[in-house]
Design a protein around this motif. Structure first.
Motif, PDB file in Angstrom:
ATOM      1  N   ALA A  24       0.686  -1.069   0.229  1.00 26.74           N
ATOM      2  CA  ALA A  24       0.026   0.033   0.228  1.00 26.74           C
ATOM      3  C   ALA A  24       1.004   1.233   0.031  1.00 26.74           C
ATOM      4  O   ALA A  24       0.373   2.545  -0.648  1.00 26.74           O
ATOM      5  CB  ALA A  24      -0.677   0.502   1.307  1.00 26.74           C
ATOM      6  N   ARG A  25       2.223   1.162   1.178  1.00 28.23           N
ATOM      7  CA  ARG A  25       2.811   2.405   0.989  1.00 28.23           C
ATOM      8  C   ARG A  25       3.250   2.614  -0.691  1.00 28.23           C
ATOM      9  O   ARG A  25       3.907   3.695  -0.657  1.00 28.23           O
ATOM     10  CB  ARG A  25       3.808   1.802   2.129  1.00 28.23           C
ATOM     11  CG  ARG A  25       4.156   3.404   3.022  1.00 28.23           C
ATOM     12  CD  ARG A  25       5.033   2.885   3.952  1.00 28.23           C
ATOM     13  NE  ARG A  25       4.170   2.052   5.098  1.00 28.23           N
ATOM     14  CZ  ARG A  25       5.582   1.150   4.709  1.00 28.23           C
ATOM     15  NH1 ARG A  25       6.398   0.484   4.785  1.00 28.23           N
ATOM     16  NH2 ARG A  25       5.012   0.024   5.608  1.00 28.23           N
ATOM     17  N   MET A  26       3.715   1.479  -1.084  1.00 32.39           N
ATOM     18  CA  MET A  26       3.683   2.047  -2.661  1.00 32.39           C
ATOM     19  C   MET A  26       3.508   2.152  -3.526  1.00 32.39           C
ATOM     20  O   MET A  26       2.879   2.587  -5.161  1.00 32.39           O
ATOM     21  CB  MET A  26       5.258   0.359  -2.794  1.00 32.39           C
ATOM     22  CG  MET A  26       6.094  -0.067  -2.093  1.00 32.39           C
ATOM     23  SD  MET A  26       6.386  -1.577  -2.732  1.00 32.39           S
ATOM     24  CE  MET A  26       7.871  -1.491  -4.374  1.00 32.39           C
ATOM     25  N   ARG A 107      -3.085  -2.176  14.022  1.00 37.21           N
ATOM     26  CA  ARG A 107      -4.624  -2.116  13.403  1.00 37.21           C
ATOM     27  C   ARG A 107      -5.425  -1.092  12.909  1.00 37.21           C
ATOM     28  O   ARG A 107      -5.234  -0.361  12.412  1.00 37.21           O
ATOM     29  CB  ARG A 107      -5.618  -3.373  14.061  1.00 37.21           C
ATOM     30  CG  ARG A 107      -6.817  -2.696  13.343  1.00 37.21           C
ATOM     31  CD  ARG A 107      -8.226  -3.126  13.888  1.00 37.21           C
ATOM     32  NE  ARG A 107      -9.218  -3.035  14.275  1.00 37.21           N
ATOM     33  CZ  ARG A 107     -10.266  -3.500  14.329  1.00 37.21           C
ATOM     34  NH1 ARG A 107     -10.153  -3.981  15.679  1.00 37.21           N
ATOM     35  NH2 ARG A 107     -11.542  -3.098  14.109  1.00 37.21           N
ATOM     36  N   GLU A 108      -4.690   0.352  14.550  1.00 38.54           N
ATOM     37  CA  GLU A 108      -4.989   1.056  13.591  1.00 38.54           C
ATOM     38  C   GLU A 108      -4.105   1.604  12.406  1.00 38.54           C
ATOM     39  O   GLU A 108      -4.465   2.455  11.381  1.00 38.54           O
ATOM     40  CB  GLU A 108      -4.345   2.027  15.307  1.00 38.54           C
ATOM     41  CG  GLU A 108      -5.075   3.278  15.401  1.00 38.54           C
ATOM     42  CD  GLU A 108      -4.966   4.297  17.200  1.00 38.54           C
ATOM     43  OE1 GLU A 108      -5.814   4.264  17.253  1.00 38.54           O
ATOM     44  OE2 GLU A 108      -3.815   4.445  16.637  1.00 38.54           O
ATOM     45  N   ALA A 112      -5.605   2.949   9.061  1.00 40.03           N
ATOM     46  CA  ALA A 112      -5.984   4.528   8.197  1.00 40.03           C
ATOM     47  C   ALA A 112      -4.695   5.088   7.216  1.00 40.03           C
ATOM     48  O   ALA A 112      -4.773   6.100   6.432  1.00 40.03           O
ATOM     49  CB  ALA A 112      -4.618   5.535   9.403  1.00 40.03           C
ATOM     50  N   MET A 113      -3.636   3.884   7.021  1.00 40.85           N
ATOM     51  CA  MET A 113      -3.166   3.955   5.339  1.00 40.85           C
ATOM     52  C   MET A 113      -3.802   3.806   4.053  1.00 40.85           C
ATOM     53  O   MET A 113      -5.002   2.992   3.597  1.00 40.85           O
ATOM     54  CB  MET A 113      -2.373   2.779   5.207  1.00 40.85           C
ATOM     55  CG  MET A 113      -1.072   2.619   6.084  1.00 40.85           C
ATOM     56  SD  MET A 113      -0.420   0.933   5.825  1.00 40.85           S
ATOM     57  CE  MET A 113       0.997   1.833   4.698  1.00 40.85           C
ATOM     58  N   LEU A 116      -4.997   0.582   1.062  1.00 47.30           N
ATOM     59  CA  LEU A 116      -5.045  -0.330   1.399  1.00 47.30           C
ATOM     60  C   LEU A 116      -6.964  -0.495   2.588  1.00 47.30           C
ATOM     61  O   LEU A 116      -7.438   0.293   3.486  1.00 47.30           O
ATOM     62  CB  LEU A 116      -4.279  -0.241   3.087  1.00 47.30           C
ATOM     63  CG  LEU A 116      -4.386  -2.384   3.781  1.00 47.30           C
ATOM     64  CD1 LEU A 116      -3.712  -3.214   2.805  1.00 47.30           C
ATOM     65  CD2 LEU A 116      -3.696  -2.039   5.045  1.00 47.30           C
ATOM     66  N   ASP A 117      -7.247  -1.706   1.606  1.00 46.77           N
ATOM     67  CA  ASP A 117      -8.685  -2.642   2.027  1.00 46.77           C
ATOM     68  C   ASP A 117      -8.915  -3.306   2.911  1.00 46.77           C
ATOM     69  O   ASP A 117      -7.362  -4.060   2.796  1.00 46.77           O
ATOM     70  CB  ASP A 117      -9.733  -2.993   0.895  1.00 46.77           C
ATOM     71  CG  ASP A 117      -9.815  -1.662   0.743  1.00 46.77           C
ATOM     72  OD1 ASP A 117      -9.632  -0.243   0.854  1.00 46.77           O
ATOM     73  OD2 ASP A 117     -10.890  -2.132  -1.052  1.00 46.77           O
ATOM     74  N   ILE A 118      -9.072  -3.091   4.789  1.00 46.18           N
ATOM     75  CA  ILE A 118      -9.406  -4.722   5.329  1.00 46.18           C
ATOM     76  C   ILE A 118     -10.149  -5.723   5.263  1.00 46.18           C
ATOM     77  O   ILE A 118     -12.003  -4.852   5.111  1.00 46.18           O
ATOM     78  CB  ILE A 118      -8.880  -4.171   7.083  1.00 46.18           C
ATOM     79  CG1 ILE A 118      -7.055  -3.544   6.557  1.00 46.18           C
ATOM     80  CG2 ILE A 118      -8.973  -5.570   7.766  1.00 46.18           C
ATOM     81  CD1 ILE A 118      -7.121  -3.323   7.760  1.00 46.18           C
TER      82      ILE A 118
END
Ligand code: FAD
Length: 626
Positions: A24-26, A107-108, A112-113, A116-118
């Motif tokens: 996700a950071r990428m 998790r927090e 917040a990213m 990214l979906d969880i």
């Protein structure tokens, strides 16, 4: 329900969390699917992070922009520098964390990213069409599409908990196993191996008598894992130390036949990593005295982790074992110990990117690859996540070399040598320890993380400044002369050295045994202000300059083998002159380089001579006929 993502990560343990965060950071749209979002980055065993070898991995994850170092700092309740009696190569940190807080903070951060979906669900099927990965389907029928999937299912594949004669399916205590996913992997042609491990009982702190126990306080010097944090002092939490007794060993001996783990192991080689207490008693009958560390599970919990009492013996025996130990005579077990048996894939089917060689787009990370430990799992997770994202972008893979990282050593060991018991990273497995210290992980790796997009520009710029500051200070000390004086000579003699009669460079004085940077402060009035991390690096680089240089030369000579590459489709089975064992093993592992081939089990110096000639001939032909 059907949605598409760049990368899907299956499993929200330490490997899955780092893989999802890296991807996700990428900037790649990423989905993390896990069976319970309440159990993201859960610590089912020790509530601690770091220690020899593992602490190095945490620093490397942090240097690459990962989660573990920062979250360990934020949830720390006890922190210690370990191996302080040894050289700087093996020194690192170990943090006792608040277990719930760690999981909550990961998790927090994931929630917040961006990108990214969880999703809470159990993946039962991997979609695979015309030789290409196409996504996953959960057991409840939701489908998610992606051509890059990272599987990080930990101990869940066909997991079976074993406690004495009792045995039942479970992924971990209180959680369902992943049975369908294991079946899918088999159907895809992957063979699964079986491993096992166990965890000790947790005790109620209020029922423990610590009055006669030794104790380990948190260090009083400010410390932290992350390069983006400043050190802090943790106070209030204490680790108590007690020992088993001859009575404990008697109880275990009488019940050895009831240990499911020992029964599994009896025909195989001894477990060297995290052996159960019954295994230790069985294999070292002369030792009656095994250390037990009582580690707090968190600030808001009375649970205490009984490190050292790893067992799969029946619960009634566990009570007797616990109560035979000084200080635990009235201890109450809150959670009994248990053993778990689970499937793994053989890591020799993976490349160094952690992608499956036979199924492009399918990556594996963490305990499913045969490792044990949060740090090992997280270290693989970040590499798998980065590589899945890079492959999606059509960019070259992210590969670290053995001589530049602990994570690289672990991955190379896994994909080259395979596993027969849970793999743990220890400092002894790393050849060039003085070059890959925990203190220089950022200098080694942060630029690489920045290049692929997992590290932000602030962290990168700070590392550039740190590297320059270290070099400037080494240069300054190497060119600054100090004149002899009675005070200086007294200091040198107290350190066991000779006094000086002529002016001497500060760097030469610092390179003397037992002379520290701080000691020389009164004779070095123009020194700049430096942080403790930078001082540590300057001291190490100067004090161990000779050894570091020797290791760098050894790395250069090794790299000659690492640079000799086999063609991608090289057929090892048809090489004349290789032993049959070498042919089999090399065909299984498919090494990229001559250096990697030398580390494959069963490959002898004679096999290496054959391969070396072959590669030279191949390269000569290629030069003549490019
Ligand atoms: C009983 C026990 C004893 C242990 N003993 C030790 C020890 O002695 N020393 C040590 O260092 N470490 C020990 N550990 C190991 C340590 O917990 C792991 O190494 C580490 O947590 C592995 O991280 P991971 O991310 O690979 O997997 P895990 O932390 O196990 O996470 C796997 C995740 O995948 C999810 N998942 C599984 N299947 C699916 C699916 N089909 N779909 C969606 N999600 C799925 C699970 O819910 C879980 O969140 C032990 C673990 C257990 C359970």
């Amino acid at each position: 329900m059907s949605k598409s993502y760049g990368v899907i990560v299956v499993g929200g343990g330490h490997a899955g969390a780092e893989a999802a965060a890296a991807s996700a950071r990428m900037g790649v749209s990423t989905l993390l699917i896990t069976t319970s979002i309440h159990h993201i980055a859960l610590m089912p065993c020790n509530p601690a992070i770091g220690g020899p070898g593992k602490g190095h991995v945490v620093r490397e994850i942090d240097a690459l922009g990962g989660l573990m170092g920062r979250i360990a700092d934020l949830s720390a309740i006890h922190i210690k520098k370990v191996n302080t009696g040894k050289g700087p190569a093996v020194q690192t940190l170990r943090v006792q964390t608040d277990r719930e807080c760690y999981s909550h903070l990961v998790r927090e951060e994931l929630e917040a990213m961006d990108h990214l979906d969880i999703y809470q669900g159990e993946v039962g099927e991997i979609l695979f069409h015309s030789g290409q990965i196409d996504g996953v389907r959960t057991i409840s029928g939701s489908t998610f599409h992606s051509h890059r999937i990272v599987i990080a299912a930990g101990t869940f594949l066909n997991g079976v908990i074993k406690v004495g004669e009792l045995s039942y399916p479970a992924g971990r205590q209180g959680e369902f196993p992943s049975v369908q996913l294991a079946g899918t992997l088999r159907e895809m042609g992957l063979s699964l191996l079986r491993l096992n491990t166990c965890t000790p009982p947790r005790l109620d702190r209020a029922t423990i008598d610590t009055s006669a126990m030794d104790l380990q306080q948190s260090d009083t010097e400010p410390l932290c894992f992350s390069f983006v944090h400043s050190g802090r002092v943790c106070s209030g939490s204490v680790i108590y130390i007690t020992r088993t007794t001859p009575q404990t060993c008697d109880i275990i001996r009488k019940n050895l036949h009831r240990s499911p783990l020992l029964q599994c192991l009896s025909d195989s080689s001894p477990v060297r990593e995290c052996p159960s207490l019954e295994d230790k008693v069985h294999r070292f009958p002369q030792r009656e005295n095994h250390l037990v560390f009582l580690e707090p599970e968190g600030s808001h919990s009375r649970e205490v982790y009984a490190q050292g009492i790893f067992t799969s013996l029946p619960e009634e025996v566990q009570w007797k074992i616990v109560r035979s130990i000084p200080g635990l005579e009235r201890a109450h077990i809150v959670r009994p110990a248990y053993g778990i048996e689970y499937d793994i894939i053989s890591p020799t089917i993976l490349t160094h990117t952690l992608e499956c060689r036979t199924i492009p787009g399918l990556y594996f990370a963490g305990q499913i690859n045969g490792t044990s430990g949060y740090e090992e799992a997280a270290g693989q997770g970040i590499i798998a996540g980065i590589n899945a994202a890079l492959a999606l972008r059509g960019e070259p893979p992210f590969l670290l070399k053995r001589e530049e990282s602990y994570i690289a050593v672990m991955i190379d060991d896994l994909v080259t040598r395979g596993v027969s018991e849970p793999y743990r990273l220890r400092t002894g497995k790393v050849e060039h320890r003085l070059v890959v210290r925990h203190g220089n992980a950022d200098v080694r790796l942060t630029a690489k993380g920045y290049a692929v997009g997992t590290v932000d520009s602030k962290q990168y710029q700070d590392t550039v400044i740190k590297r320059e500051t270290i070099q400037q200070e080494i240069d300054r000390l190497s060119h600054t002369l100090v004149s002899p004086s009675p005070q200086l000579n007294l200091l040198l003699q107290k350190a066991g050295g000779e006094p000086i009669r002529n002016p001497e460079f500060l760097a030469r004085l610092l390179s003397r045994p037992r002379v520290t940077y701080r000691d020389l402060a009164n004779f070095d009035l123009n020194r700049p202000y430096l942080t403790p991390n930078i001082i540590e690096e300057v001291e190490t680089e100067i004090t161990y300059a000779g050894y570091i240089e020797r290791q760098r030369r050894a790395i250069q000579s090794m790299s000659r083998l690492e640079n000799k590459r086999f063609p991608p489709d090289f057929d090892f089975s048809s090489v004349k002159g290789l032993s049959s064992e070498a042919k089999d093993r090399l065909s299984e592992v498919h090494p990229r380089t001559l250096g990697q081939a030398s580390r494959v089990r069963g490959v002898t110096p004679a096999d290496m001579a054959v391969l070396s000639v072959l590669i030279e001939t191949h390269n000569r032909q290629k030069k003549a006929d490019p």
